[in-house]
Motif scaffolding. Structure first.
Motif, PDB file in Angstrom:
ATOM      1  N   GLY A   1     -33.516   5.844  21.793  1.00 38.16           N
ATOM      2  CA  GLY A   1     -34.067   5.688  23.117  1.00 38.16           C
ATOM      3  C   GLY A   1     -33.555   6.635  24.083  1.00 38.16           C
ATOM      4  N   LYS A   2     -32.310   7.261  23.948  1.00 46.50           N
ATOM      5  CA  LYS A   2     -31.756   8.005  24.660  1.00 46.50           C
ATOM      6  C   LYS A   2     -32.544   9.196  25.244  1.00 46.50           C
ATOM      7  N   ALA A   3     -32.351   9.806  26.564  1.00 48.96           N
ATOM      8  CA  ALA A   3     -33.111  10.770  26.987  1.00 48.96           C
ATOM      9  C   ALA A   3     -32.867  11.998  26.433  1.00 48.96           C
ATOM     10  N   ARG A   4     -33.833  12.944  26.492  1.00 52.68           N
ATOM     11  CA  ARG A   4     -34.077  13.948  25.789  1.00 52.68           C
ATOM     12  C   ARG A   4     -32.896  15.020  25.904  1.00 52.68           C
ATOM     13  N   GLY A   5     -32.135  15.033  27.185  1.00 50.33           N
ATOM     14  CA  GLY A   5     -30.996  15.813  27.300  1.00 50.33           C
ATOM     15  C   GLY A   5     -29.752  15.153  26.687  1.00 50.33           C
ATOM     16  N   ASP A   6     -29.637  13.899  26.778  1.00 49.54           N
ATOM     17  CA  ASP A   6     -28.736  13.094  25.998  1.00 49.54           C
ATOM     18  C   ASP A   6     -28.724  13.410  24.557  1.00 49.54           C
ATOM     19  N   ALA A   7     -29.890  13.174  23.975  1.00 48.66           N
ATOM     20  CA  ALA A   7     -30.242  13.330  22.530  1.00 48.66           C
ATOM     21  C   ALA A   7     -29.689  14.866  22.108  1.00 48.66           C
ATOM     22  N   MET A   8     -30.182  15.817  22.879  1.00 49.59           N
ATOM     23  CA  MET A   8     -29.832  17.548  22.678  1.00 49.59           C
ATOM     24  C   MET A   8     -28.340  17.635  22.641  1.00 49.59           C
ATOM     25  N   GLY A   9     -27.601  16.751  23.509  1.00 50.41           N
ATOM     26  CA  GLY A   9     -26.033  16.923  23.485  1.00 50.41           C
ATOM     27  C   GLY A   9     -25.537  16.371  22.271  1.00 50.41           C
ATOM     28  N   GLU A  10     -26.268  15.096  21.911  1.00 46.95           N
ATOM     29  CA  GLU A  10     -25.545  14.517  20.665  1.00 46.95           C
ATOM     30  C   GLU A  10     -25.984  15.455  19.348  1.00 46.95           C
ATOM     31  N   ALA A  11     -27.024  15.809  19.322  1.00 45.64           N
ATOM     32  CA  ALA A  11     -27.456  16.767  18.172  1.00 45.64           C
ATOM     33  C   ALA A  11     -26.409  17.949  17.997  1.00 45.64           C
ATOM     34  N   THR A  12     -26.215  18.720  19.451  1.00 44.97           N
ATOM     35  CA  THR A  12     -25.247  19.912  19.303  1.00 44.97           C
ATOM     36  C   THR A  12     -23.826  19.333  18.888  1.00 44.97           C
ATOM     37  N   TYR A  13     -23.332  18.139  19.479  1.00 44.75           N
ATOM     38  CA  TYR A  13     -22.279  17.744  18.946  1.00 44.75           C
ATOM     39  C   TYR A  13     -22.130  17.444  17.695  1.00 44.75           C
TER      40      TYR A  13
ATOM     41  N   PHE B   1     -37.258  -2.737   5.974  1.00 45.33           N
ATOM     42  CA  PHE B   1     -37.526  -3.253   7.459  1.00 45.33           C
ATOM     43  C   PHE B   1     -37.884  -2.309   8.260  1.00 45.33           C
ATOM     44  N   ASP B   2     -38.385  -2.904   9.318  1.00 41.11           N
ATOM     45  CA  ASP B   2     -38.955  -1.972  10.558  1.00 41.11           C
ATOM     46  C   ASP B   2     -37.904  -1.387  11.355  1.00 41.11           C
ATOM     47  N   VAL B   3     -38.169   0.098  11.826  1.00 41.79           N
ATOM     48  CA  VAL B   3     -37.355   0.492  12.735  1.00 41.79           C
ATOM     49  C   VAL B   3     -38.259   0.656  14.075  1.00 41.79           C
ATOM     50  N   LEU B   4     -37.780   0.210  15.272  1.00 38.51           N
ATOM     51  CA  LEU B   4     -38.545  -0.212  16.412  1.00 38.51           C
ATOM     52  C   LEU B   4     -38.164   1.237  17.323  1.00 38.51           C
ATOM     53  N   ASN B   5     -39.184   1.576  18.126  1.00 38.47           N
ATOM     54  CA  ASN B   5     -38.718   2.593  19.205  1.00 38.47           C
ATOM     55  C   ASN B   5     -38.301   1.746  20.545  1.00 38.47           C
ATOM     56  N   PRO B   6     -37.257   1.734  20.949  1.00 43.41           N
ATOM     57  CA  PRO B   6     -37.044   0.651  22.062  1.00 43.41           C
ATOM     58  C   PRO B   6     -37.492   1.184  23.277  1.00 43.41           C
ATOM     59  N   ALA B   7     -38.355   2.217  23.547  1.00 39.21           N
ATOM     60  CA  ALA B   7     -39.020   2.663  24.666  1.00 39.21           C
ATOM     61  C   ALA B   7     -40.565   1.881  24.808  1.00 39.21           C
ATOM     62  N   THR B   8     -41.022   1.812  23.605  1.00 44.54           N
ATOM     63  CA  THR B   8     -42.352   1.228  23.490  1.00 44.54           C
ATOM     64  C   THR B   8     -42.569  -0.047  22.766  1.00 44.54           C
ATOM     65  N   GLU B   9     -41.357  -0.514  21.968  1.00 44.23           N
ATOM     66  CA  GLU B   9     -41.351  -1.615  21.096  1.00 44.23           C
ATOM     67  C   GLU B   9     -42.345  -1.402  19.914  1.00 44.23           C
ATOM     68  N   GLU B  10     -42.844  -0.218  19.746  1.00 43.81           N
ATOM     69  CA  GLU B  10     -43.659  -0.017  18.600  1.00 43.81           C
ATOM     70  C   GLU B  10     -42.807   0.095  17.227  1.00 43.81           C
ATOM     71  N   VAL B  11     -43.372  -0.044  16.209  1.00 44.22           N
ATOM     72  CA  VAL B  11     -42.751   0.569  14.845  1.00 44.22           C
ATOM     73  C   VAL B  11     -42.677   1.779  14.642  1.00 44.22           C
ATOM     74  N   LEU B  12     -41.468   2.324  14.386  1.00 46.41           N
ATOM     75  CA  LEU B  12     -41.414   3.742  13.912  1.00 46.41           C
ATOM     76  C   LEU B  12     -41.809   4.033  12.551  1.00 46.41           C
ATOM     77  N   ALA B  13     -41.106   3.240  11.738  1.00 50.78           N
ATOM     78  CA  ALA B  13     -41.063   3.434  10.116  1.00 50.78           C
ATOM     79  C   ALA B  13     -40.562   2.155   9.555  1.00 50.78           C
ATOM     80  N   SER B  14     -40.999   1.977   8.507  1.00 49.62           N
ATOM     81  CA  SER B  14     -40.470   0.958   7.484  1.00 49.62           C
ATOM     82  C   SER B  14     -39.458   1.739   6.483  1.00 49.62           C
ATOM     83  N   VAL B  15     -38.291   1.171   6.616  1.00 51.77           N
ATOM     84  CA  VAL B  15     -37.396   1.774   5.821  1.00 51.77           C
ATOM     85  C   VAL B  15     -36.741   0.824   4.416  1.00 51.77           C
ATOM     86  N   ALA B  16     -36.465   1.404   3.473  1.00 49.90           N
ATOM     87  CA  ALA B  16     -35.943   0.628   2.539  1.00 49.90           C
ATOM     88  C   ALA B  16     -34.716  -0.208   2.512  1.00 49.90           C
ATOM     89  N   SER B  17     -34.525  -1.149   2.166  1.00 44.23           N
ATOM     90  CA  SER B  17     -33.252  -1.868   2.412  1.00 44.23           C
ATOM     91  C   SER B  17     -32.493  -2.035   1.160  1.00 44.23           C
TER      92      SER B  17
END
Length: 476
Positions: free
Chosen positions: A92-104, A21-37
């Protein structure tokens, strides 16, 4: 290597039927990758691998398990930028938010590396019988972990780390909207020394059938889920058949109360955190904002100014504060909440209309004069919309704040510490932020009351969710 397959037994697999199945980039609606189901056959293979791996892992000393978790923290901390970028791309979350999550997310490995050596037991003397009471905590068994899309890294590590600390093996089913971050974590865990088969990842479009199948395997003893209350109820029904140990972190409808004596600078700052962290796509997001009538006008103006200062756009741009929502359905639901509130008398102070063009963008929005009949008062908005109401009486606002089936988190702002603590104790919520807009912490027991869930994640309690207490009665 492009990691987009199932991760079972320490290896990569295309899946029993080879479906993807496809995983979308919510900012562009483009396909990021096809992942095994994954299919149920893949789940069986993962359970076999987990059962085999757990025998050795559970027999290791707590310190040995601790060192592996500590190494995982070190490795993830060194790669925060990489994980943050992947979180932004698929969530889709902004870079600052994403860095906060990764650190957490990484911090859970460090915290539970320390907790792994602290599964303390007890020896005492029974007063009546004279026998010795010996209490110890043992690994509960194989754990099925089901995680949501809003925190692709943190909701996984918050479950994986305590399970491994306790001595359990896991099968994790990440959300189909955001499976890439959890898949990308697996090579890191290998490098940290996690044995093959101890952690398995099964992305799938057939979530219901897959998870139900695993919950009816007698080798599974724990199910840990983060997501909606509606889905949590279904999993609890399935878990009841084999009487599994459930850990459920479910929905919320968080009240945020600003009293007339509050430090308004602090209150606005806290509200921005509680509302806009992760674009409001969080069960901890402030959903109902109650402001004392005497400071409502000033607070509304300040909050509106703060919201107006946020930049909306593709989260990969470091200057962006607010990225897209996860999908069109979420964006449209947020729009409907705003339209309903306005139709019932609310006033738009800023925002209030979905952005046109590619991507699932909705602007930061402030609604004032929101009536009790508005749908957003009774359901999670899950978007960047601050719904303001006013109050004049402390008893009334406590009643209104508690008037919900949910009880995850609440927020209180006041300079009067005595009043603040009194109000906190009367709020029927598992967590309360007092003059703080952020309560999540790996060292604290995260969880709610009522229909917001069962059990706790983080803190010392988080590891005990993956352990069983054994009591031995002895005489000597």
């Amino acid at each position: 290597m492009d990691y987009t397959d199932l991760y079972i037994g320490g290896g990569w697999h295309a899946g029993a039927k080879g479906e993807r199945f496809d995983v979308l980039n919510p900012a562009t609606e483009e396909v990021l990758a096809s992942v095994a189901s994954a299919e149920t056959e893949d789940a069986d293979a993962a359970l076999d691998a987990a059962e085999k791996a757990m025998k050795d892992w559970a027999a290791r000393t707590p310190r040995q398990r601790s060192e592996v978790l500590r190494k995982a923290w070190e490795l993830m901390t060194a790669r925060l930028e990489d994980f943050a970028r992947l979180i932004t791309l698929e969530n889709g979350k902004a870079r600052g938010d994403a860095m906060g999550e990764a650190t957490y997310a990484a911090e859970f490995f460090r915290w539970f590396a320390e907790e792994a050596v602290r599964a303390d037991g007890l020896i005492t003397h029974a007063p009546a019988s004279g026998a010795r009471i010996i209490v110890q905590h043992k690994p509960a068994g194989l754990a099925v972990l089901v995680t949501p899309w809003n925190y692709p890294a943190a909701m996984g590590t918050r479950k994986i780390a305590p399970a491994l600390a306790a001595g359990c093996a896991v099968i994790i089913k990440p959300a189909s909207e955001t499976p890439l971050t959890m898949i990308a974590l697996m090579p890191l865990l290998e490098e940290a020394g996690v044995p093959a088969g101890l952690v398995n990842v099964l992305p799938s479009r057939r979530t219901g059938a897959l998870v139900d199948h695993m919950l009816h395997d007698p080798r599974v003893r724990v199910v840990s889920f983060t997501g909606s209350t509606a889905v949590g109820r279904k999993l609890l029904r399935s878990a009841a058949d084999l009487v599994l140990k459930p850990a459920m972190e479910l929905g919320g409808n968080a009240p945020l109360i600003v009293f007339d004596d509050a430090d308004l600078d602090l209150a606005v700052e806290g509200t921005m955190l509680a509302k806009m962290r992760n674009l409001g796509e969080a069960c901890t997001a402030a959903n109902r904002i109650y402001v004392h009538q005497d400071v409502a006008e000033d607070f509304t103006r300040r909050l509106t100014e703060a919201m107006a200062g946020l930049k909306v756009g593709d989260g990969t741009d470091p200057s962006v504060d607010v990225g897209p929502l996860i999908n069109a359905e979420t964006r449209d639901k947020v729009s409907e909440f705003v339209e309903d509130a306005v139709a019932k008398g609310a006033r738009i102070e800023i925002g209030g209309k979905a952005l046109e063009g590619k991507g699932f963008f909705y602007p930061p929005t402030v609604l004032s004069n929101v009536p009790e009949t508005a749908d957003c008062v009774h359901d999670e908005i899950f978007g960047p919309v601050a719904a303001l109401q006013t109050f004049t009486d402390q008893e009334d606002v406590i009643r209104r704040a508690n008037d919900t089936e949910y009880g995850l988190v609440a927020y209180v702002f006041t300079r009067d510490l005595q009043r603040g603590l009194q109000v906190c104790e009367r709020l029927d919520y598992g967590m309360v932020g007092l003059n703080r807009g952020l309560v999540s912490d790996p060292a604290a027991p995260f969880g709610g009351t009522k229909q917001s869930g069962l059990g706790r994640e983080g803190g010392h309690e988080g590891m005990l969710e993956f352990m069983e207490t054994q009591y031995i009665s002895a005489s000597w």
